[in-house]
Design a protein around this motif. Sequence first.
Motif, short mmCIF file in Angstrom:
data_model
loop_
_atom_site.label_atom_id
_atom_site.label_comp_id
_atom_site.label_asym_id
_atom_site.label_seq_id
_atom_site.Cartn_x
_atom_site.Cartn_y
_atom_site.Cartn_z
N UNK A 10 0.82 -1.21 0.00
CA UNK A 10 0.00 0.00 0.00
C UNK A 10 0.86 1.26 0.00
N UNK A 11 0.44 2.24 -0.81
CA UNK A 11 1.06 3.57 -0.83
C UNK A 11 0.01 4.57 -1.30
N UNK A 12 -0.19 5.63 -0.55
CA UNK A 12 -1.11 6.71 -0.94
C UNK A 12 -2.50 6.20 -1.29
N UNK A 13 -3.02 5.28 -0.46
CA UNK A 13 -4.36 4.70 -0.65
C UNK A 13 -4.49 3.92 -1.97
N UNK A 14 -3.35 3.39 -2.43
CA UNK A 14 -3.32 2.52 -3.62
C UNK A 14 -2.64 1.21 -3.23
N UNK A 15 -2.98 0.14 -3.95
CA UNK A 15 -2.24 -1.11 -3.85
C UNK A 15 -1.42 -1.28 -5.12
N UNK A 16 -0.22 -1.85 -4.95
CA UNK A 16 0.58 -2.20 -6.12
C UNK A 16 -0.01 -3.48 -6.69
N UNK A 17 -0.51 -3.39 -7.92
CA UNK A 17 -1.16 -4.52 -8.56
C UNK A 17 -0.34 -4.99 -9.75
N UNK A 18 -0.39 -6.30 -9.99
CA UNK A 18 0.31 -6.92 -11.11
C UNK A 18 -0.72 -7.44 -12.11
N UNK A 19 -0.70 -6.90 -13.32
CA UNK A 19 -1.58 -7.37 -14.39
C UNK A 19 -0.84 -8.49 -15.09
N UNK A 20 -1.29 -9.74 -14.86
CA UNK A 20 -0.56 -10.94 -15.30
C UNK A 20 -0.82 -11.20 -16.78
N UNK A 21 0.02 -10.65 -17.63
CA UNK A 21 -0.19 -10.77 -19.08
C UNK A 21 1.00 -11.35 -19.84
N UNK A 22 2.10 -11.63 -19.17
CA UNK A 22 3.32 -12.01 -19.89
C UNK A 22 3.57 -13.51 -19.99
N UNK A 102 3.21 -3.83 -13.58
CA UNK A 102 2.93 -3.34 -12.24
C UNK A 102 2.32 -1.94 -12.33
N UNK A 103 1.31 -1.71 -11.48
CA UNK A 103 0.66 -0.41 -11.48
C UNK A 103 0.07 -0.13 -10.10
N UNK A 104 0.24 1.12 -9.63
CA UNK A 104 -0.41 1.55 -8.39
C UNK A 104 -1.86 1.85 -8.72
N UNK A 105 -2.78 1.12 -8.09
CA UNK A 105 -4.21 1.26 -8.38
C UNK A 105 -4.92 1.73 -7.12
N UNK A 106 -5.73 2.80 -7.21
CA UNK A 106 -6.51 3.21 -6.03
C UNK A 106 -7.32 2.03 -5.49
N UNK A 107 -7.24 1.83 -4.19
CA UNK A 107 -7.90 0.67 -3.57
C UNK A 107 -9.37 0.62 -3.91
#
Length: 152
Positions: A10-22, A102-107
């Motif tokens: 968590x950072x700044x009310x976001x979670x680091x999310x992994x979009x599994x596409x590779x 990887x992308x920071x996504x608002x929770x």
Amino acid sequence: MKLTTLCYIEKDNCYLMLHRIKKEHDVNRNKWIGVGGKFEPDETPEECLLREVKEETGLTLLKYRFRGILTFIAEGWESEYIHLYTATEFKGTLAECAEGNLEWVPIDQIETLPIWDGDRIFLRLLMEDAGFFSLKLQYEGDTLIQSKLVQF
């Protein structure tokens, strides 16, 4: 059963999310999830967590919390015991991930992404700061057919 870790940083009310596409052969293909992976021989859950987060993100966790155990059963895939964590402090620079983007996504926007239906259950528990829990999730294809929650 395979042993794995999964972490929502968590950072700044976001979670680091992994979009599994590779990866082609991936139970999580095209889904958004936290970061983590499989235990190596003789690793503790925390050792696996720290190694996998560093490998996938380039980040070193400084403060993390063990939140629960997920039993993940998906038709045609090896079942998993997932050790679920959240983290609030880290150091380092975000790196490129070999498994996806990887992308920071608002929770509050995570539920709009393509995620597993069972993830909605445990993400809600994380947001509510629920105590330690065990959650069994069973799927046929992408359809959640059973969930069983035990809170401690």
